[in-house]
Enzyme design. Structure first.
Site, PDB file in Angstrom:
ATOM      1  N   ASP A  44       0.960  -1.297  -0.165  1.00 31.14           N
ATOM      2  CA  ASP A  44       0.058   0.175   0.115  1.00 31.14           C
ATOM      3  C   ASP A  44       0.889   1.301  -0.253  1.00 31.14           C
ATOM      4  O   ASP A  44       2.025   1.188   0.887  1.00 31.14           O
ATOM      5  CB  ASP A  44      -0.914  -0.062   1.295  1.00 31.14           C
ATOM      6  CG  ASP A  44      -2.081   1.029   1.129  1.00 31.14           C
ATOM      7  OD1 ASP A  44      -3.278   0.569   1.253  1.00 31.14           O
ATOM      8  OD2 ASP A  44      -1.749   2.229   1.028  1.00 31.14           O
ATOM      9  N   ILE A  45       0.545   2.349  -0.943  1.00 32.99           N
ATOM     10  CA  ILE A  45       1.388   3.354  -1.041  1.00 32.99           C
ATOM     11  C   ILE A  45       1.267   4.274   0.141  1.00 32.99           C
ATOM     12  O   ILE A  45       2.096   5.064   0.284  1.00 32.99           O
ATOM     13  CB  ILE A  45       1.026   4.158  -2.316  1.00 32.99           C
ATOM     14  CG1 ILE A  45       2.129   4.858  -2.856  1.00 32.99           C
ATOM     15  CG2 ILE A  45      -0.213   4.906  -2.118  1.00 32.99           C
ATOM     16  CD1 ILE A  45       1.785   5.431  -4.280  1.00 32.99           C
ATOM     17  N   GLU A  73     -12.251   3.268  -1.364  1.00 33.00           N
ATOM     18  CA  GLU A  73     -11.734   4.420  -2.094  1.00 33.00           C
ATOM     19  C   GLU A  73     -11.653   3.958  -3.583  1.00 33.00           C
ATOM     20  O   GLU A  73     -11.922   4.528  -4.387  1.00 33.00           O
ATOM     21  CB  GLU A  73     -10.608   5.071  -1.605  1.00 33.00           C
ATOM     22  CG  GLU A  73     -10.783   5.931  -0.646  1.00 33.00           C
ATOM     23  CD  GLU A  73      -9.477   6.298   0.206  1.00 33.00           C
ATOM     24  OE1 GLU A  73      -8.388   6.216  -0.707  1.00 33.00           O
ATOM     25  OE2 GLU A  73      -9.295   6.799   1.589  1.00 33.00           O
ATOM     26  N   VAL A  74     -10.960   2.667  -3.676  1.00 30.12           N
ATOM     27  CA  VAL A  74     -10.786   2.296  -5.145  1.00 30.12           C
ATOM     28  C   VAL A  74     -11.743   1.084  -5.319  1.00 30.12           C
ATOM     29  O   VAL A  74     -11.645   0.067  -4.872  1.00 30.12           O
ATOM     30  CB  VAL A  74      -9.396   1.888  -5.333  1.00 30.12           C
ATOM     31  CG1 VAL A  74      -8.994   1.044  -6.528  1.00 30.12           C
ATOM     32  CG2 VAL A  74      -8.284   2.735  -4.860  1.00 30.12           C
ATOM     33  N   HIS A  92     -10.347  -5.679  -3.481  1.00 33.80           N
ATOM     34  CA  HIS A  92      -8.992  -5.883  -2.848  1.00 33.80           C
ATOM     35  C   HIS A  92      -8.959  -6.017  -1.209  1.00 33.80           C
ATOM     36  O   HIS A  92      -9.855  -5.725  -0.697  1.00 33.80           O
ATOM     37  CB  HIS A  92      -7.836  -4.606  -2.937  1.00 33.80           C
ATOM     38  CG  HIS A  92      -8.494  -3.186  -2.571  1.00 33.80           C
ATOM     39  ND1 HIS A  92      -9.399  -2.682  -3.195  1.00 33.80           N
ATOM     40  CD2 HIS A  92      -8.078  -2.531  -1.433  1.00 33.80           C
ATOM     41  CE1 HIS A  92      -9.804  -1.417  -2.401  1.00 33.80           C
ATOM     42  NE2 HIS A  92      -9.039  -1.616  -1.466  1.00 33.80           N
ATOM     43  N   HIS A 134      -7.059  -5.961   2.180  1.00 33.25           N
ATOM     44  CA  HIS A 134      -5.932  -5.205   2.868  1.00 33.25           C
ATOM     45  C   HIS A 134      -5.372  -6.399   3.937  1.00 33.25           C
ATOM     46  O   HIS A 134      -5.893  -7.089   4.833  1.00 33.25           O
ATOM     47  CB  HIS A 134      -6.363  -4.238   3.841  1.00 33.25           C
ATOM     48  CG  HIS A 134      -6.716  -2.997   2.930  1.00 33.25           C
ATOM     49  ND1 HIS A 134      -6.041  -1.863   2.853  1.00 33.25           N
ATOM     50  CD2 HIS A 134      -7.929  -2.765   2.451  1.00 33.25           C
ATOM     51  CE1 HIS A 134      -6.657  -1.052   2.107  1.00 33.25           C
ATOM     52  NE2 HIS A 134      -7.949  -1.371   1.951  1.00 33.25           N
TER      53      HIS A 134
HETATM   54  P1  AMP Z   1      -9.676   1.335   0.143  1.00 32.32           P
HETATM   55  O1  AMP Z   1      -9.825   2.392   1.075  1.00 32.32           O
HETATM   56  O2  AMP Z   1     -10.278  -0.030   0.738  1.00 32.32           O
HETATM   57  O3  AMP Z   1     -10.358   1.587  -1.199  1.00 32.32           O
HETATM   58  O4  AMP Z   1      -8.349   1.103  -0.145  1.00 32.32           O
HETATM   59  C1  AMP Z   1      -7.490   1.626  -1.166  1.00 32.32           C
HETATM   60  C2  AMP Z   1      -6.148   1.658  -0.720  1.00 32.32           C
HETATM   61  O5  AMP Z   1      -5.331   1.672  -1.853  1.00 32.32           O
HETATM   62  C3  AMP Z   1      -5.536   2.887   0.071  1.00 32.32           C
HETATM   63  O6  AMP Z   1      -4.993   2.182   1.451  1.00 32.32           O
HETATM   64  C4  AMP Z   1      -4.410   3.591  -0.782  1.00 32.32           C
HETATM   65  O7  AMP Z   1      -3.190   3.809   0.221  1.00 32.32           O
HETATM   66  C5  AMP Z   1      -4.121   2.405  -1.604  1.00 32.32           C
HETATM   67  N1  AMP Z   1      -3.534   3.091  -2.880  1.00 32.32           N
HETATM   68  C6  AMP Z   1      -3.854   3.993  -3.437  1.00 32.32           C
HETATM   69  N2  AMP Z   1      -3.247   4.209  -4.657  1.00 32.32           N
HETATM   70  C7  AMP Z   1      -2.125   3.255  -4.611  1.00 32.32           C
HETATM   71  C8  AMP Z   1      -1.125   2.892  -5.380  1.00 32.32           C
HETATM   72  N3  AMP Z   1      -0.825   3.627  -6.517  1.00 32.32           N
HETATM   73  N4  AMP Z   1      -0.269   1.930  -5.024  1.00 32.32           N
HETATM   74  C9  AMP Z   1      -0.704   1.469  -3.973  1.00 32.32           C
HETATM   75  N5  AMP Z   1      -1.447   1.574  -3.082  1.00 32.32           N
HETATM   76  C10 AMP Z   1      -2.268   2.495  -3.470  1.00 32.32           C
END
Ligand code: AMP
Length: 120
Positions: free
Chosen positions: A41-42, A104-105, A109, A111
């Site tokens: 995770d970034i 958010e994405v 996925h 975690h």
């Molecule tokens: P969620 O809130 O469950 O959608 O988690 C999305 C996660 O993706 C967050 O913890 C972000 O920090 C992570 N994230 C967003 N962009 C990237 C990226 N380019 N590379 C790695 N992790 C990312």
């Protein structure tokens, strides 16, 4: 079924995880096989914070159907095996579901977070 049913998502519908999966943008990949990609995770919220993404796109746990119900379990098994191989014996596994659940994405996925650091 018409041809459009096979069409790839339009550019504006592709998420950042589509682009990571398709190696269009870089990520810190820690594991990959034909079914899953795992990367750091970034913005880590624990000493080890990884994301396990299925190669087959599903937007969210809220969109899982009987046809795709194996995917969340598959992600859990991949995370379990990865943690075991790396000697991580305590961790949290989390799915955020929908914007109201902190997702958010919109690409499914899992975690994996641990207080133990990933050594290699
Ligand atoms: P969620 O809130 O469950 O959608 O988690 C999305 C996660 O993706 C967050 O913890 C972000 O920090 C992570 N994230 C967003 N962009 C990237 C990226 N380019 N590379 C790695 N992790 C990312």
């Amino acid at each position: 079924m018409v041809a459009d049913d096979y069409a790839l998502p339009m550019e504006e519908e592709r998420t950042i995880f589509h682009k990571i999966r398709d190696k269009e943008i870089p990520s810190s990949i820690v594991y990959e096989d034909e079914d899953v990609l795992a990367f750091k995770d970034i913005h880590p919220k624990a000493p080890t914070h990884l994301l396990f993404v299925p190669k087959h796109f599903v937007a969210s746990i809220a969109d899982v159907t009987p046809e795709t119900a194996h995917i969340p379990g598959m992600l859990i098994l991949k995370a379990q095996k990865f943690a075991k191989e790396k000697g991580i014996d305590g961790y949290k596994l989390t799915f955020h579901v929908g914007p109201g659940g902190g997702q958010e994405v919109m690409y499914l996925h899992l975690h994996l977070m641990s207080e133990q650091k990933l050594e290699r």
